[in-house]
Motif scaffolding. Structure first.
Motif, PDB file in Angstrom:
ATOM      1  N   PRO A 248       0.823  -1.225   0.110  1.00 50.42           N
ATOM      2  CA  PRO A 248      -0.025  -0.008  -0.091  1.00 50.42           C
ATOM      3  C   PRO A 248       0.987   1.379  -0.027  1.00 50.42           C
ATOM      4  O   PRO A 248       1.957   1.187   0.437  1.00 50.42           O
ATOM      5  CB  PRO A 248      -0.778  -0.120   1.146  1.00 50.42           C
ATOM      6  N   ALA A 249       0.180   2.219  -0.647  1.00 47.10           N
ATOM      7  CA  ALA A 249       1.161   3.436  -0.592  1.00 47.10           C
ATOM      8  C   ALA A 249       0.459   4.502   0.260  1.00 47.10           C
ATOM      9  O   ALA A 249      -0.630   4.284   0.767  1.00 47.10           O
ATOM     10  CB  ALA A 249       1.049   4.047  -2.175  1.00 47.10           C
ATOM     11  N   GLU A 250       1.026   5.749   0.247  1.00 47.61           N
ATOM     12  CA  GLU A 250       0.478   6.816   0.989  1.00 47.61           C
ATOM     13  C   GLU A 250      -0.693   7.155   0.455  1.00 47.61           C
ATOM     14  O   GLU A 250      -1.105   6.989  -1.035  1.00 47.61           O
ATOM     15  CB  GLU A 250       1.429   7.943   1.437  1.00 47.61           C
ATOM     16  N   PRO A 251      -1.675   7.806   1.083  1.00 46.03           N
ATOM     17  CA  PRO A 251      -3.119   8.197   0.625  1.00 46.03           C
ATOM     18  C   PRO A 251      -2.962   8.711  -0.530  1.00 46.03           C
ATOM     19  O   PRO A 251      -4.080   8.048  -1.426  1.00 46.03           O
ATOM     20  CB  PRO A 251      -3.425   8.910   1.725  1.00 46.03           C
ATOM     21  N   TRP A 252      -2.293   9.756  -0.907  1.00 47.56           N
ATOM     22  CA  TRP A 252      -2.711  10.498  -2.170  1.00 47.56           C
ATOM     23  C   TRP A 252      -2.156   9.479  -3.471  1.00 47.56           C
ATOM     24  O   TRP A 252      -3.108   9.687  -4.573  1.00 47.56           O
ATOM     25  CB  TRP A 252      -2.040  11.919  -2.282  1.00 47.56           C
ATOM     26  N   LEU A 253      -1.145   8.752  -3.270  1.00 47.72           N
ATOM     27  CA  LEU A 253      -0.779   8.047  -4.223  1.00 47.72           C
ATOM     28  C   LEU A 253      -1.794   6.894  -4.374  1.00 47.72           C
ATOM     29  O   LEU A 253      -2.050   6.356  -5.579  1.00 47.72           O
ATOM     30  CB  LEU A 253       0.643   7.604  -3.956  1.00 47.72           C
ATOM     31  N   GLN A 254      -2.243   6.143  -3.349  1.00 52.31           N
ATOM     32  CA  GLN A 254      -3.028   4.961  -3.253  1.00 52.31           C
ATOM     33  C   GLN A 254      -4.416   5.341  -4.114  1.00 52.31           C
ATOM     34  O   GLN A 254      -4.968   4.602  -4.720  1.00 52.31           O
ATOM     35  CB  GLN A 254      -3.191   4.609  -2.003  1.00 52.31           C
ATOM     36  N   LYS A 255      -4.922   6.599  -3.669  1.00 55.93           N
ATOM     37  CA  LYS A 255      -5.949   7.220  -4.244  1.00 55.93           C
ATOM     38  C   LYS A 255      -5.879   7.182  -5.778  1.00 55.93           C
ATOM     39  O   LYS A 255      -6.707   6.667  -6.624  1.00 55.93           O
ATOM     40  CB  LYS A 255      -6.157   8.511  -3.782  1.00 55.93           C
ATOM     41  N   LEU A 256      -4.558   7.755  -6.104  1.00 57.08           N
ATOM     42  CA  LEU A 256      -4.496   7.891  -7.456  1.00 57.08           C
ATOM     43  C   LEU A 256      -4.394   6.469  -8.578  1.00 57.08           C
ATOM     44  O   LEU A 256      -4.985   6.316  -9.422  1.00 57.08           O
ATOM     45  CB  LEU A 256      -2.910   8.506  -7.947  1.00 57.08           C
ATOM     46  N   ARG A 257      -3.786   5.434  -7.589  1.00 60.30           N
ATOM     47  CA  ARG A 257      -3.802   4.080  -7.988  1.00 60.30           C
ATOM     48  C   ARG A 257      -5.100   3.516  -8.245  1.00 60.30           C
ATOM     49  O   ARG A 257      -5.478   2.836  -9.165  1.00 60.30           O
ATOM     50  CB  ARG A 257      -2.837   3.246  -7.234  1.00 60.30           C
ATOM     51  N   ASP A 258      -5.746   3.529  -7.187  1.00 61.01           N
ATOM     52  CA  ASP A 258      -7.130   2.926  -7.126  1.00 61.01           C
ATOM     53  C   ASP A 258      -7.918   3.550  -8.079  1.00 61.01           C
ATOM     54  O   ASP A 258      -8.552   2.810  -8.905  1.00 61.01           O
ATOM     55  CB  ASP A 258      -7.816   3.382  -5.738  1.00 61.01           C
ATOM     56  N   SER A 259      -8.091   5.003  -8.605  1.00 65.05           N
ATOM     57  CA  SER A 259      -8.930   5.396  -9.527  1.00 65.05           C
ATOM     58  C   SER A 259      -8.488   5.109 -10.868  1.00 65.05           C
ATOM     59  O   SER A 259      -9.178   4.795 -11.706  1.00 65.05           O
ATOM     60  CB  SER A 259      -9.084   6.747  -9.386  1.00 65.05           C
ATOM     61  N   ALA A 260      -7.106   4.865 -11.027  1.00 62.12           N
ATOM     62  CA  ALA A 260      -6.479   4.308 -12.348  1.00 62.12           C
ATOM     63  C   ALA A 260      -6.993   3.008 -12.526  1.00 62.12           C
ATOM     64  O   ALA A 260      -7.434   2.453 -13.513  1.00 62.12           O
ATOM     65  CB  ALA A 260      -5.230   4.357 -12.250  1.00 62.12           C
ATOM     66  N   PHE A 261      -6.899   2.044 -11.490  1.00 61.07           N
ATOM     67  CA  PHE A 261      -7.244   0.810 -11.650  1.00 61.07           C
ATOM     68  C   PHE A 261      -8.746   0.606 -12.021  1.00 61.07           C
ATOM     69  O   PHE A 261      -9.096  -0.273 -12.838  1.00 61.07           O
ATOM     70  CB  PHE A 261      -6.761  -0.186 -10.691  1.00 61.07           C
ATOM     71  N   ALA A 262      -9.631   1.358 -11.193  1.00 59.14           N
ATOM     72  CA  ALA A 262     -10.852   1.333 -11.556  1.00 59.14           C
ATOM     73  C   ALA A 262     -11.305   1.675 -12.863  1.00 59.14           C
ATOM     74  O   ALA A 262     -12.102   0.991 -13.752  1.00 59.14           O
ATOM     75  CB  ALA A 262     -11.764   2.180 -10.800  1.00 59.14           C
ATOM     76  N   ARG A 263     -10.273   2.711 -13.728  1.00 62.17           N
ATOM     77  CA  ARG A 263     -10.581   3.157 -14.847  1.00 62.17           C
ATOM     78  C   ARG A 263     -10.365   2.111 -15.997  1.00 62.17           C
ATOM     79  O   ARG A 263     -10.627   1.781 -17.154  1.00 62.17           O
ATOM     80  CB  ARG A 263      -9.689   4.438 -15.363  1.00 62.17           C
ATOM     81  N   PHE A 264      -9.002   1.449 -15.555  1.00 63.59           N
ATOM     82  CA  PHE A 264      -8.428   0.180 -16.171  1.00 63.59           C
ATOM     83  C   PHE A 264      -9.620  -0.899 -16.682  1.00 63.59           C
ATOM     84  O   PHE A 264     -10.158  -1.333 -17.548  1.00 63.59           O
ATOM     85  CB  PHE A 264      -7.043  -0.232 -15.790  1.00 63.59           C
ATOM     86  N   THR A 265     -10.095  -1.331 -15.368  1.00 65.13           N
ATOM     87  CA  THR A 265     -11.257  -2.405 -15.433  1.00 65.13           C
ATOM     88  C   THR A 265     -12.449  -1.981 -16.021  1.00 65.13           C
ATOM     89  O   THR A 265     -13.054  -2.825 -16.946  1.00 65.13           O
ATOM     90  CB  THR A 265     -11.513  -2.603 -13.906  1.00 65.13           C
ATOM     91  N   GLU A 266     -12.801  -0.676 -16.034  1.00 62.14           N
ATOM     92  CA  GLU A 266     -13.815  -0.121 -16.853  1.00 62.14           C
ATOM     93  C   GLU A 266     -13.530  -0.385 -18.277  1.00 62.14           C
ATOM     94  O   GLU A 266     -14.238  -0.665 -19.105  1.00 62.14           O
ATOM     95  CB  GLU A 266     -13.953   1.248 -16.552  1.00 62.14           C
ATOM     96  N   LEU A 267     -12.407   0.110 -18.671  1.00 59.34           N
ATOM     97  CA  LEU A 267     -11.891   0.146 -20.045  1.00 59.34           C
ATOM     98  C   LEU A 267     -11.739  -1.204 -20.660  1.00 59.34           C
ATOM     99  O   LEU A 267     -11.940  -1.534 -21.865  1.00 59.34           O
ATOM    100  CB  LEU A 267     -10.716   0.921 -20.327  1.00 59.34           C
ATOM    101  N   GLY A 268     -10.862  -1.953 -20.067  1.00 59.52           N
ATOM    102  CA  GLY A 268     -10.396  -3.141 -20.567  1.00 59.52           C
ATOM    103  C   GLY A 268      -9.192  -2.874 -21.448  1.00 59.52           C
ATOM    104  O   GLY A 268      -9.191  -1.739 -22.153  1.00 59.52           O
ATOM    105  N   PHE A 269      -8.760  -4.125 -22.092  1.00 60.83           N
ATOM    106  CA  PHE A 269      -7.824  -3.944 -23.229  1.00 60.83           C
ATOM    107  C   PHE A 269      -8.233  -3.563 -24.437  1.00 60.83           C
ATOM    108  O   PHE A 269      -9.651  -3.969 -24.669  1.00 60.83           O
ATOM    109  CB  PHE A 269      -6.920  -5.100 -23.304  1.00 60.83           C
TER     110      PHE A 269
END
Ligand SMILES: Nc1ncnc2c1ncn2[C@@H]1O[C@H](COP(=O)(O)OP(=O)(O)OP(=O)(O)O)[C@@H](O)[C@H]1O
Ligand SMILES: [Mg+2]
Lengths: 389, 258
Positions: free
Chosen positions: A20-41
């Motif tokens: 886990p990363a510090e909050p600001w970074l974790q937030k960035l990662r989490d929302s990016a991963f959410a976007r990735f799952t939404e878009l897919g390859f």
């Protein structure tokens, strides 16, 4: 589970394995991963990916994230003022999202106002894939060049074995900044290499890039530049593909403001069963009067089985502009070959001389003598290695 | 044994026959001039001898130095001593003149069992020949023929010939487009190379070249055949009376010059 869900499932496992990363970074990662799952390859049904099938990446079973570069700094230590640049420029596609989701460390360059950095700044990415393992790497680069500053950047990508590199580079050129950038892609023959570079040019900034693609099994470059008033961008590239290699270069030059100019020259040499794509989009916004833009793509096709898809895409909304574009696809010139042979030079050598000559005009534009010599050597070895190049 | 013996040579491009039965024998030490109207097949003959694959030989034989010339690749012909000075030398951007000529000379030397030359030896060897051709040193560093003037291209061809020292040189209209000073320079370069071992075939439209390079024989090529052969005075006759005096239609020429 559907194939898509399965793919995402693998990545979820990888994602949750991260410390886990510090909050600001974790937030960035989490929302990016959410976007990735939404878009897919992306698939070849997406217009942007019509000629490049990333199924081999989507289907692959990755074992873990490759270690970062020793020269990198942890993203967490990035000064707050520079954090705001992270992810602000790169397009929000699936690969960029995936990169951000795995953001851990970063190659970070900041050049202070008015400073001229004479020595080229080198950023070397190396990944080693062992037998049976398939690491993924998400190199992230942020280059912030303050107004009036100057620097030269050389990004090199190399490696051994099977792996997946998913790079994102963001470059911010302040007003009047001058940046000379090179990207040398010499990945292993088995590697997947996806790279996104986005450049934001301030007023009268001057940005030059040379994008040299030599290695990799499956390579995609997305290069974007947005130009403010009076900015100048030179976007050149050279791709060399053989065997079953595939290289796709998508460029987007966005003239947002008046008096900008862009020059683009991409040259490709294709042999064997290789394939390449060049898609050059030029946008001239309504405001961007007096834009001067030129795009050229030239391809040398050395075998009957190699395939090139080249497409200019001009989107012009201003009326007082000059935009030209042209693409050529050709073989070695029979008359030139005969001329060389008629002087005693063997056919294979004559072919390699002419092939090298085709690439030479890109090589000649490289301003760093050591890099130029090094590439000349690599190319001449490549051309001699395959007598039929 | 003749150095070059051409017998009943036929050649086509596409489905069109250009050479319709050429016979020509050239002995070492001789200079043969070939004249003839535009489009009569002079360059085709020159290119076929040098091995250009664009032209298909459909009949006849060519023996060079006892070998079946037509069986050799263009590069092997060059290594065996054949040199063609092109009517239209091609520009090759990206290949330096110096690199090109050194590579050519070294492959030919290797074929002759001579040691390869390094850059220093090479430069020394060519310097004198460049001066003789009044060629600027900078031309060496430029890409092959790229941006050369017409005259520079022709001089470069003769300079290459001087460096490569062929046994059979075929000069295809090396004089056309040259002013009189350049012509004298080129002719002097060619004459300096005349020797008992070397033969030359000089393709030209003009007597003024043949006053400088005096041929042993003159042949007239018309519509793919040699229709008349003679001594150097034949060129003078042609100059005075034109091809019509020989009963040759000049239509092709008239069209060519329009
Ligand atoms: N590559 C080609 N494709 C089609 N036709 C050709 C080709 N090369 C030559 N020819 C034709 O063959 C004929 C002979 O051409 P060639 O160049 O040998 O003539 P030439 O005698 O050298 O003429 P000139 O005095 O004008 O140089 C001409 O009609 C020409 O158009
Ligand atoms: Mg001719």
């Amino acid at each position: 589970m559907t194939a898509v869900a399965e793919q995402i499932g693998n990545w979820l496992e990888q994602f949750t394995q991260q410390e886990p990363a510090e909050p600001w970074l974790q937030k960035l990662r989490d929302s990016a991963f959410a976007r990735f799952t939404e878009l897919g390859f992306p698939t070849t049904r997406d217009e942007e990916w019509r000629y490049t099938n990333v199924a081999p990446i989507a289907r692959a079973n990755f074992v873990g994230q490759a270690p970062g570069l020793p020269s990198n700094v942890p993203v967490a230590s990035l000064p707050e003022i520079d954090r705001e640049h992270l992810g602000r420029y790169a397009p929000q596609n699936a690969f960029v999202a995936l990169n951000t989701a795995f953001l851990r460390d970063i190659a970070f360059v900041r050049v202070a106002r008015g400073t001229v950095v004479v020595q080229p700044i080198e950023i070397n990415h190396v990944v080693s894939g062992q037998a049976g393992s398939l690491p993924h790497a998400h190199p992230r680069t942020l280059i912030v060049v303050a107004p009036g500053a100057q620097c030269t950047i050389v990004e090199t990508y190399k490696g051994t074995g099977h792996y997946f590199t998913n790079a994102v580079t963001e470059i911010v050129a302040g007003d009047g900044a001058v940046i000379d950038h090179y990207k040398i892609e010499r990945e292993s023959p088995e590697a997947f290499h996806i790279a996104t570079m986005q450049v934001s040019l301030g007023r009268s900034a001057n940005f030059t890039t040379h994008n040299i693609s030599l290695g990799g099994a499956l390579v995609r470059n997305d290069i974007g530049a947005t130009l403010s008033e009076g900015a100048e961008a030179t976007v050149n590239g050279l791709y060399l593909v053989n065997g079953t290699q595939h290289v796709d270069n998508h460029t987007v030059i966005d003239h947002a403001k008046p008096h900008g100019s862009s020059h683009e020259l991409y040259k490709g040499i294709l042999d064997g069963h290789a394939s390449a794509v060049f898609n050059g989009r030029i946008i001239v916004r309504k405001d961007a009067q007096k834009t001067d833009s030129k795009q050229t793509n030239k391809n040398l096709v050395l075998s009957d089985d190699a395939v090139i898809d080249t497409k200019p895409e001009l989107q012009i909304f201003a009326d007082d502009v000059r935009c030209t574009h042209g693409a050529t696809i050709g073989q070695l010139d029979a008359e030139s070959l005969f001329y060389l042979q008629s002087r005693g030079i063997g056919k294979a050598q004559a072919r390699s001389l002419l092939t090298q000559a085709f690439a030479q005009d890109i090589i000649d534009r490289i301003k760093i003598p050591e890099l130029r010599n090094q590439l000349e050597k690599v190319l001449s070895e490549k051309f001699h290695e395959h007598g039929n190049y | 044994m003749a150095l070059l013996e051409i017998k009943d040579l036929h050649a086509t491009v596409g489905d069109r026959e250009i050479l319709k039965g050429i016979d020509l024998t050239v002995e070492a030490g001789e200079v043969h001039a070939i004249m003839g109207p535009n489009g009569s097949g002079k360059s085709t003959l020159a290119q076929v001898l040098a091995g250009r694959e664009l032209y298909h030989v459909t009949g006849g034989q060519v023996t060079y130095d006892g070998k079946d010339l037509l069986a050799l690749s263009p590069e092997d012909r060059a290594r065996e001593g054949i040199f063609l000075a092109f009517q239209y030398p091609v520009e090759i951007p990206g290949v330096s003149n110096m690199y090109f000529l050194k590579a050519a000379l070294n492959t030919i030397r290797k074929h002759r069992n001579l040691p390869e030359l390094d850059a220093m030896d090479f430069l020394e060897r060519i310097r004198e020949k460049m001066t003789a051709m009044n060629m600027d040193q900078t031309l060496l560093n430029r890409p092959v023929n790229a941006g050369f003037s017409g005259g520079e291209k022709k001089r470069n061809e003769i300079f290459q010939m001087a460096v490569l020292e062929p046994r059979l040189a075929i000069l295809d209209e090396t004089d056309s487009g040259l002013d009189i000073d350049a012509l004298k320079l080129v002719a002097a370069g060619v004459n300096a190379m005349r020797s008992a071992e070397r033969a030359m075939i000089v393709v030209t439209h003009y007597q003024r070249l043949l006053s400088e390079i005096v041929p042993d024989y003159v042949h007239v090529l018309a519509d793919g055949r040699i229709v008349k052969s003679g001594g150097k005075e034949l060129a003078l006759e042609l100059e005075a009376g034109g091809y019509a005096a020989l009963g040759i239609q000049e239509e092709a020429e008239a069209v060519g010059k329009a």
